[in-house]
Design an enzyme around this catalytic site. Structure first.
Site, PDB file in Angstrom:
ATOM      1  N   SER A 135       0.820  -1.205   0.000  1.00 36.62           N
ATOM      2  CA  SER A 135       0.000   0.000   0.000  1.00 36.62           C
ATOM      3  C   SER A 135       0.856   1.258   0.000  1.00 36.62           C
ATOM      4  O   SER A 135       2.010   1.254   0.443  1.00 36.62           O
ATOM      5  CB  SER A 135      -0.911   0.001   1.220  1.00 36.62           C
ATOM      6  OG  SER A 135      -0.144   0.235   2.373  1.00 36.62           O
ATOM      7  N   THR A 136       0.274   2.348  -0.497  1.00 40.18           N
ATOM      8  CA  THR A 136       0.979   3.616  -0.538  1.00 40.18           C
ATOM      9  C   THR A 136       1.281   4.112   0.868  1.00 40.18           C
ATOM     10  O   THR A 136       2.357   4.652   1.129  1.00 40.18           O
ATOM     11  CB  THR A 136       0.142   4.652  -1.316  1.00 40.18           C
ATOM     12  OG1 THR A 136       0.025   4.185  -2.669  1.00 40.18           O
ATOM     13  CG2 THR A 136       0.798   6.013  -1.317  1.00 40.18           C
TER      14      THR A 136
ATOM     15  N   GLY B 222       4.225   2.333   2.081  1.00 39.13           N
ATOM     16  CA  GLY B 222       5.345   2.772   1.253  1.00 39.13           C
ATOM     17  C   GLY B 222       5.923   4.086   1.736  1.00 39.13           C
ATOM     18  O   GLY B 222       7.149   4.257   1.814  1.00 39.13           O
TER      19      GLY B 222
ATOM     20  N   GLU C 134       6.708  -0.356  -4.981  1.00 32.32           N
ATOM     21  CA  GLU C 134       5.668  -0.552  -5.975  1.00 32.32           C
ATOM     22  C   GLU C 134       4.356  -0.503  -5.211  1.00 32.32           C
ATOM     23  O   GLU C 134       4.036  -1.417  -4.454  1.00 32.32           O
ATOM     24  CB  GLU C 134       5.893  -1.894  -6.677  1.00 32.32           C
ATOM     25  CG  GLU C 134       5.296  -1.957  -8.052  1.00 32.32           C
ATOM     26  CD  GLU C 134       3.885  -2.476  -8.000  1.00 32.32           C
ATOM     27  OE1 GLU C 134       2.969  -1.633  -7.895  1.00 32.32           O
ATOM     28  OE2 GLU C 134       3.703  -3.696  -8.042  1.00 32.32           O
TER      29      GLU C 134
ATOM     30  N   GLU D 281      -7.929   3.969  -3.975  1.00 36.46           N
ATOM     31  CA  GLU D 281      -7.773   2.608  -4.467  1.00 36.46           C
ATOM     32  C   GLU D 281      -8.675   1.676  -3.654  1.00 36.46           C
ATOM     33  O   GLU D 281      -8.581   1.618  -2.431  1.00 36.46           O
ATOM     34  CB  GLU D 281      -6.316   2.169  -4.323  1.00 36.46           C
ATOM     35  CG  GLU D 281      -6.069   0.803  -4.899  1.00 36.46           C
ATOM     36  CD  GLU D 281      -4.608   0.379  -4.789  1.00 36.46           C
ATOM     37  OE1 GLU D 281      -3.961   0.716  -3.786  1.00 36.46           O
ATOM     38  OE2 GLU D 281      -4.133  -0.296  -5.713  1.00 36.46           O
TER      39      GLU D 281
END
Lengths: 303, 505
Positions: free
Chosen positions: B261-262, B265, B282, B413
């Site tokens: 997940s962002t 990240g 990613e 998302e």
């Protein structure tokens, strides 16, 4: 149809992506049809057969044998079949009609200078009238592929309209000969023209040109039928012909029909297989499903 | 037609009654007869340890991994605490210094080729376990995940002895020990994406699979053992977020590779700031799938389905935003809904299943929350009519129409089978809306016109772009995002570059 057919607006047709269609067709092949689903599909496939013989050496005797098989595919089991129709050359229509009698099995005849269509319109139409006069319930016509590839779409449309008129009460199946049209886009256009001109069925192939029916080309035609139905409300039938030699492949076609057009098309009124050698494999697989064992080919009559 | 439903009266035969009862009749039945993949050949242990330094090391604590389709416990796995993380990094360091980085590239390549072949040999078994542990349809794990896993190892095995030629004019040396954290959506494939380039370049690895899907990584560790890799080259430690955090923070690693997940990240980026450790991230995505009015419509509809419903939408590059040129909206929606109705939802192990189980109850809650927000914010929700099995985590294929750019279902998302549909009139409008997102991982364009493909894709700010197809992967093609979708690339030569340091000759 009461209103005269109108030449379709070809600009509204969507293009076809070759890679996408072939990939989609492959997905149907990955379906795993088992047990009751399989047995009922196999039995259904038998009832959708246009049992066909289209050879120079065809004789009245051969046609009578074929008719017997079509009416009662598995002598010991009356619940199997009968096939939809027998498909023969015009000269053998009378023999076939006599043989099938009142059994409900239809007699289909190829006509219009089958398989090439390379004759004058006058002769092609009179061939239809001859076959219908001899008792044909259904006519399988060919279109002039040369004209189509030359872009004479209006000419093809007129051709089908006139053949439909000549058929009278008989149902008209229009053979596109997809193996000669080559691109899916051309098949899509030809399907649209044939349907708009009044075809009751559109059919892939004569069986005399390779490739004959394939899953992707049939998918293109099924989707054309669906678009036509969405637009006009008229249900046109589909007949893949040639190259469907075994039960497994036949079931993949049925899966494709079920998952694109739905169950309304899963009847012999709307879907047919044109095949000369599919019957016995279907019967063998039915026996296998019923008994759990394969029987020797010698237990199935070769007619 | 024989045997329609409702015809079975008192006097009808027994045969007809059965037909009506289980309703697998090809025409009239609700669904095809079950076609479950054979699971006899799969032998899973009750309990798994951690794979550290070539040995199976018992973790003091264990946790269970659950089949999301049946809610049954499949096995228990070790939870690696700081000590175990330390031990794994130590083992990787040892292996790096003593064997792996010193070994000629062609020798490393042999190990990788061997591993790739072993994966191919046992791919059926791995596919079944992937499906049991993660909930994805067997058709996908068998036909997509596993072939790609083997392909990635084969591809990077080929680079192992060609590093000298990979970056002309410069010398490529490995980085050292890589800490790799992978997600639950493509457990084994993500392991392959991470391991293959790292190992080919001469790095050693500590791999942490996701807590809900640890099994295939552990089976892969068994294969690595079977392939006789030197001890410590690959270490697999299982655990939850805490284990990953310990790994990222560990001083002994030189590189972090993370897919997830962002939010996590960003956390990793913060942790790593100033440490000199390299990283590739990613992260999430909210891809635009743009359908122009000259598109091959039926194939585009199929592409929409593959874009958003592949792996229940648990795909970072999923085509979760659909943009349709205005004149086509009704046609596309009609065809899309019809196609969605033909999707088979249910037992992931059934060969006919198209839509499997949602990976975890937590993810299901998140999807439900975002779908609720969509309804509340005024978007129109449509779901297909498949029946949901009684047990397990499931979500019906869902589309939203009448969406605004400001809706959460357009912005955030979902990571589930939920598609937000919007329309556009001009290419400019499509581009503006498509790029108006914090993400930039992937995108798709559908048009019959080649020049339009190039014109549009050159202006879409996303790392991966597909034309007239969607969700296609190949080991030789780099993958990665712009903006909040991450940094760095995996796959291809770019992916190899992320695991080497370059210097002049």
């Amino acid at each position: 149809m009461s209103t005269p057919p109108i030449f379709p607006d070809l600009r509204i047709l969507s293009t076809i992506d070759q890679v996408g269609v072939e990939e989609r067709a492959q997905r149907f092949q990955a379906r795993s049809i088992k047990k009751e689903s399989k047995l009922s599909a196999l039995k259904l496939a038998i009832t959708m057969l246009d049992v066909t013989t289209l050879e120079g050496k065809d004789s009245p005797g051969k046609v009578r044998q074929m008719c017997a098989k079509a009416m009662r595919p598995l002598p010991e089991d009356p619940s199997i079949g009968p096939a939809s129709a027998v498909c023969v050359y015009p000269r053998l229509v009378r023999v076939a009609k006599e043989a099938v009698g009142e059994s409900g099995v239809k007699v289909a005849s190829v006509a219009t200078a089958f398989p090439s269509g390379q004759s004058r319109m006058k002769e092609r139409l009179s061939e239809i009238r001859y076959a219908v006069g001899a008792g044909a319930d259904e006519i399988d016509m060919v279109i002039s592929r040369g004209k189509l590839l030359h872009g004479e779409f209006r000419g093809i449309f007129d051709e089908v309209v006139r053949c439909k008129e000549a058929c009278g009460e008989a149902h008209l199946k229009v053979i596109l000969e997809t193996g000669e049209l080559q691109t899916y886009d051309t098949v899509r256009v030809a399907s649209e023209i044939a349907m708009a001109a009044g075809a009751d069925f559109i059919k892939t192939s004569t069986g005399k040109v390779q490739p004959a029916a394939t899953l992707p080309v049939t998918l293109v035609m099924l989707e054309a039928i669906q678009d036509f139905h969405d637009r006009t409300g008229r249900m046109v039938g589909m007949k893949p012909a040639g190259g469907i030699g075994n039960a497994k492949l036949a079931l993949q076609y049925l899966v494709m029909v079920k998952e694109t057009l739905g169950k309304a098309w899963l009847t012999k009124e709307k879907f047919r297989f044109g095949a000369s050698s599919l019957t016995n494999d279907l019967l063998m697989q039915i026996r296998k499903q019923q008994t759990g064992r394969y029987q020797s080919a010698d237990y199935f009559s070769k007619d | 037609m024989p045997e329609g439903p409702g015809e079975g009266t008192a006097g009808s035969s027994a045969k007809r009654t059965t037909k009506k009862a289980n309703s697998h009749d090809f025409v009239e039945g609700d669904c095809y007869a079950p076609a479950p993949e054979n699971t006899d050949h799969v032998s899973l242990k009750r309990s798994y340890d951690l794979f550290i330094g070539g040995k199976w090391v018992r973790a003091p604590k264990k946790f269970e991994t659950i089949n999301p389709a049946t809610e049954e416990v499949i096995a228990e796995v070790g939870e690696a605490g700081p000590k175990m993380v330390n031990r794994a990094v130590g083992a990787a360091r040892d292996a790096y210094e003593k064997t792996w980085s010193k070994m000629p590239g062609r020798e490393r390549g042999k190990y990788l080729y061997r591993l790739a072949r072993l994966i191919q040999e046992r791919s059926r078994e791995f596919a079944v376990v992937e499906t049991m542990d993660g909930g994805k349809p067997i058709r996908e794990s068998r036909d997509i995940d596993l072939p790609l896993v083997a392909a990635h190892f084969f591809y990077y095995a080929g680079w192992a002895d060609k590093l000298e030629y990979a970056f002309p004019g410069r010398k490529a040396r490995p980085l050292g020990v890589a800490g790799q954290i992978i997600p639950w959506n493509f457990p084994l494939l993500m392991a392959a994406w991470k391991l293959a380039p790292a190992l080919a370049a001469g790095n050693t690895v500590v791999l942490k699979p996701a807590e809900t899907t640890p099994l295939t990584a552990l089976l892969l560790a068994e294969l690595i053992e079977e392939a006789d890799f030197p001890p410590g080259v690959v270490n697999v430690i299982t655990g939850a977020g805490r284990t990953g955090q310990n790994l990222v923070q560990h001083e002994g690693i030189d590189k972090v590779a993370f897919t997830g997940s962002t939010a996590v990240g960003k956390l990793i980026q913060k942790t790593l700031a100033g440490t000199g450790k390299r990283f590739t991230l990613e992260l999430g995505g909210k891809a635009a799938n743009i359908i122009f009015d000259d598109a091959p419509i039926n194939q585009a509809v199929e592409g929409i389905v593959n874009g958003i419903f592949f792996n229940q939408g648990h795909v970072c590059c999923a085509g979760s935003r659909l943009f349709v040129q205005e004149g086509l909206v009704d046609t596309v929606l009609r065809k899309l809904k019809r196609r969605m109705e033909s999707l088979v939802l249910g037992d992931p192990l059934d060969k006919n299943t198209d839509i499997g189980a949602i990976n975890s109850p937590e993810q299901l809650t998140r999807i439900q929350g975002l779908v609720d927000s969509g309804r509340e914010q005024g978007a129109k929700c449509w779901q297909s009519s498949q029946k949901i099995p009684g047990k397990g985590n499931w979500f019906k294929p869902t589309i939203f129409t009448d969406c605004a750019q400001s809706h959460r279902i357009v912005q955030e998302e979902v990571f589930g089978p939920v598609l937000a549909v919007q329309s556009f009139r001009t290419p400019e409008e499509a581009l503006e809306k498509a790029n108006n997102t914090p993400y930039g991982l992937s995108g798709g364009v559908w048009t019959d016109k080649g020049s339009k493909i190039f014109k549009i894709t050159s202006q879409l700010r996303a790392g991966v772009l597909w034309a007239n197809t969607f969700n296609k992967f190949d080991p030789s093609s780099p993958f990665g995002g712009y903006k909040e979708s991450g940094m760095g690339r995996e796959g291809g030569l770019h992916g190899l570059g992320a695991y080497v340091q370059l210097s002049g000759r």
